[in-house]
Design a protein around this motif. Structure first.
Motif, PDB file in Angstrom:
ATOM      1  N   TRP A  59       0.842  -1.210   0.000  1.00  0.00           N
ATOM      2  CA  TRP A  59       0.000   0.000   0.000  1.00  0.00           C
ATOM      3  C   TRP A  59       0.872   1.253   0.000  1.00  0.00           C
ATOM      4  O   TRP A  59       0.626   2.195  -0.762  1.00  0.00           O
ATOM      5  CB  TRP A  59      -0.912  -0.014   1.227  1.00  0.00           C
ATOM      6  CG  TRP A  59      -1.892   1.119   1.261  1.00  0.00           C
ATOM      7  CD1 TRP A  59      -3.122   1.173   0.690  1.00  0.00           C
ATOM      8  CD2 TRP A  59      -1.704   2.377   1.930  1.00  0.00           C
ATOM      9  NE1 TRP A  59      -3.728   2.384   0.937  1.00  0.00           N
ATOM     10  CE2 TRP A  59      -2.875   3.145   1.706  1.00  0.00           C
ATOM     11  CE3 TRP A  59      -0.676   2.928   2.684  1.00  0.00           C
ATOM     12  CZ2 TRP A  59      -3.030   4.431   2.215  1.00  0.00           C
ATOM     13  CZ3 TRP A  59      -0.825   4.210   3.187  1.00  0.00           C
ATOM     14  CH2 TRP A  59      -1.998   4.949   2.957  1.00  0.00           C
ATOM     15  N   VAL A  60       1.901   1.262   0.835  1.00  0.00           N
ATOM     16  CA  VAL A  60       2.792   2.418   0.902  1.00  0.00           C
ATOM     17  C   VAL A  60       3.646   2.512  -0.355  1.00  0.00           C
ATOM     18  O   VAL A  60       3.861   3.599  -0.902  1.00  0.00           O
ATOM     19  CB  VAL A  60       3.696   2.324   2.155  1.00  0.00           C
ATOM     20  CG1 VAL A  60       4.700   3.474   2.180  1.00  0.00           C
ATOM     21  CG2 VAL A  60       2.852   2.339   3.421  1.00  0.00           C
ATOM     22  N   VAL A  74       3.067   1.577  -3.449  1.00  0.00           N
ATOM     23  CA  VAL A  74       2.319   2.065  -4.613  1.00  0.00           C
ATOM     24  C   VAL A  74       2.213   3.582  -4.583  1.00  0.00           C
ATOM     25  O   VAL A  74       2.348   4.254  -5.622  1.00  0.00           O
ATOM     26  CB  VAL A  74       0.920   1.417  -4.660  1.00  0.00           C
ATOM     27  CG1 VAL A  74       0.046   2.102  -5.694  1.00  0.00           C
ATOM     28  CG2 VAL A  74       1.034  -0.071  -4.950  1.00  0.00           C
ATOM     29  N   ARG A  75       1.991   4.153  -3.424  1.00  0.00           N
ATOM     30  CA  ARG A  75       1.818   5.606  -3.315  1.00  0.00           C
ATOM     31  C   ARG A  75       3.143   6.365  -3.341  1.00  0.00           C
ATOM     32  O   ARG A  75       3.238   7.441  -3.932  1.00  0.00           O
ATOM     33  CB  ARG A  75       1.028   5.923  -2.039  1.00  0.00           C
ATOM     34  CG  ARG A  75      -0.451   5.612  -2.193  1.00  0.00           C
ATOM     35  CD  ARG A  75      -1.144   5.327  -0.886  1.00  0.00           C
ATOM     36  NE  ARG A  75      -2.567   5.013  -1.118  1.00  0.00           N
ATOM     37  CZ  ARG A  75      -3.005   3.836  -1.555  1.00  0.00           C
ATOM     38  NH1 ARG A  75      -2.117   2.875  -1.797  1.00  0.00           N
ATOM     39  NH2 ARG A  75      -4.281   3.616  -1.739  1.00  0.00           N
ATOM     40  N   VAL A  76       4.170   5.792  -2.717  1.00  0.00           N
ATOM     41  CA  VAL A  76       5.460   6.479  -2.675  1.00  0.00           C
ATOM     42  C   VAL A  76       6.166   6.410  -4.029  1.00  0.00           C
ATOM     43  O   VAL A  76       6.866   7.355  -4.424  1.00  0.00           O
ATOM     44  CB  VAL A  76       6.343   5.867  -1.567  1.00  0.00           C
ATOM     45  CG1 VAL A  76       7.762   6.418  -1.638  1.00  0.00           C
ATOM     46  CG2 VAL A  76       5.734   6.153  -0.197  1.00  0.00           C
ATOM     47  N   SER A  77       5.983   5.298  -4.755  1.00  0.00           N
ATOM     48  CA  SER A  77       6.671   5.109  -6.038  1.00  0.00           C
ATOM     49  C   SER A  77       6.266   6.149  -7.082  1.00  0.00           C
ATOM     50  O   SER A  77       6.949   6.315  -8.090  1.00  0.00           O
ATOM     51  CB  SER A  77       6.403   3.706  -6.578  1.00  0.00           C
ATOM     52  OG  SER A  77       5.013   3.504  -6.789  1.00  0.00           O
ATOM     53  N   LYS A  78       5.169   6.854  -6.849  1.00  0.00           N
ATOM     54  CA  LYS A  78       4.776   7.924  -7.770  1.00  0.00           C
ATOM     55  C   LYS A  78       5.743   9.101  -7.698  1.00  0.00           C
ATOM     56  O   LYS A  78       5.854   9.881  -8.648  1.00  0.00           O
ATOM     57  CB  LYS A  78       3.364   8.407  -7.436  1.00  0.00           C
ATOM     58  CG  LYS A  78       2.287   7.340  -7.596  1.00  0.00           C
ATOM     59  CD  LYS A  78       0.937   7.897  -7.171  1.00  0.00           C
ATOM     60  CE  LYS A  78      -0.164   6.850  -7.269  1.00  0.00           C
ATOM     61  NZ  LYS A  78      -1.484   7.379  -6.817  1.00  0.00           N
ATOM     62  N   TYR A  79       6.438   9.238  -6.578  1.00  0.00           N
ATOM     63  CA  TYR A  79       7.295  10.392  -6.353  1.00  0.00           C
ATOM     64  C   TYR A  79       8.782  10.031  -6.310  1.00  0.00           C
ATOM     65  O   TYR A  79       9.627  10.845  -6.691  1.00  0.00           O
ATOM     66  CB  TYR A  79       6.912  11.081  -5.040  1.00  0.00           C
ATOM     67  CG  TYR A  79       5.447  11.432  -4.966  1.00  0.00           C
ATOM     68  CD1 TYR A  79       4.945  12.561  -5.598  1.00  0.00           C
ATOM     69  CD2 TYR A  79       4.549  10.611  -4.268  1.00  0.00           C
ATOM     70  CE1 TYR A  79       3.592  12.879  -5.536  1.00  0.00           C
ATOM     71  CE2 TYR A  79       3.196  10.922  -4.194  1.00  0.00           C
ATOM     72  CZ  TYR A  79       2.719  12.046  -4.832  1.00  0.00           C
ATOM     73  OH  TYR A  79       1.381  12.355  -4.778  1.00  0.00           O
TER      74      TYR A  79
END
Length: 246
Positions: free
Chosen positions: A62-63, A65-70
């Motif tokens: 979950w983390v 997926v969201r962090v990999s955007k940045y």
């Protein structure tokens, strides 16, 4: 993993290993409680807390997926490595080489174990795996050439017999006629020696890799010891510091 990164981290590790036993030459018992010593300690502890970001991102889908955007996981790993080495170096400087309390000694040992085991896993084992792949490829080429020479000798050299080597060349037998030891322009004995040397080198590297394959277990175990010790060290500093102020 770039060559520049490996050299930089290796240099920092070397400095850390040289600085850690500095108590043999110099001690500053009052330095950890001074303003400069306190700031170094806070900076080092902060970096070690930030190390947990990589572990959290790596183990939580979950983390991640969201962090990999940045930021990429590779960039976080590089930060993880640099922050660990620099944090350990700041921690050693913060100590003033005054290793007198059991808590401080245990914290330094756990900190160095975390950093060194991480360095072994990140760079040494990775390089070892690359070297093994390259050596196995070269061994495959040499063995293919040996098999080709054996087939040619069997077909065209009635006085020569070459038995293809088994694993480790233990079953190798080479009988050469008076014509010499060169078949199709290739020195056979030199080729056999190259295969034997390469197999020996591969065996040694595989033994080292097996011995170091548990680095992750050591790295995680040392980290599990490090963070409670770090929290206790910070609590002691705050508690006794405030008590002294009163």
């Amino acid at each position: 993993m770039s060559e520049t990164e490996r050299l930089t981290v290796g240099a920092l590790i070397s400095v850390l290993v040289l600085v850690a036993p500095g108590f043999l030459l110099h001690e500053a018992p009052r330095f950890p409680g001074s303003l400069a010593g306190g700031l170094l300690g806070i900076a080092g502890a902060s970096l070690f807390v930030l190390l947990l970001i990589y572990s959290l991102v790596k183990r939580s889908t979950w983390v991640r997926v969201r962090v990999s955007k940045y930021v990429s996981l590779r960039a976080l790993l590089s930060f993880h490595v640099y922050a660990g080495v620099v944090g350990a170096l700041l921690g050693i400087l913060h100590s003033g080489h005054a290793y007198r309390s059991p808590l401080g000694i245990a914290l330094v040992v756990a900190m160095l174990t975390v950093v060194l085991s991480g360095f072994v896993g990140r760079y040494h084992l990775a390089q070892l795996g690359t070297d093994l792949r390259e050596q196995r490829e070269r061994l495959g080429v040499l063995r293919a050439r040996f098999d080709q020479i054996a087939a040619e000798a069997a077909a065209h050299h009635g006085g020569a017999a070459i038995v293809s080597p088994g694993p480790g060349l233990r079953a190798l037998a080479l009988l050469v006629s008076g014509d010499g030891v060169t078949v199709s322009g290739t020195p056979v004995l030199r080729l056999v020696g190259a295969v034997a040397d390469l197999e020996h080198a591969i065996g040694r590297r595989e033994a080292v890799k097996r011995a170091l394959s548990r680095w992750t277990v050591l790295h995680i175990a040392a980290a599990l010891v490090l963070y409670p010790l770090l929290a206790l060290h910070i609590w002691n500093g705050i508690y006794f510091g405030l008590r002294w102020l009163r």
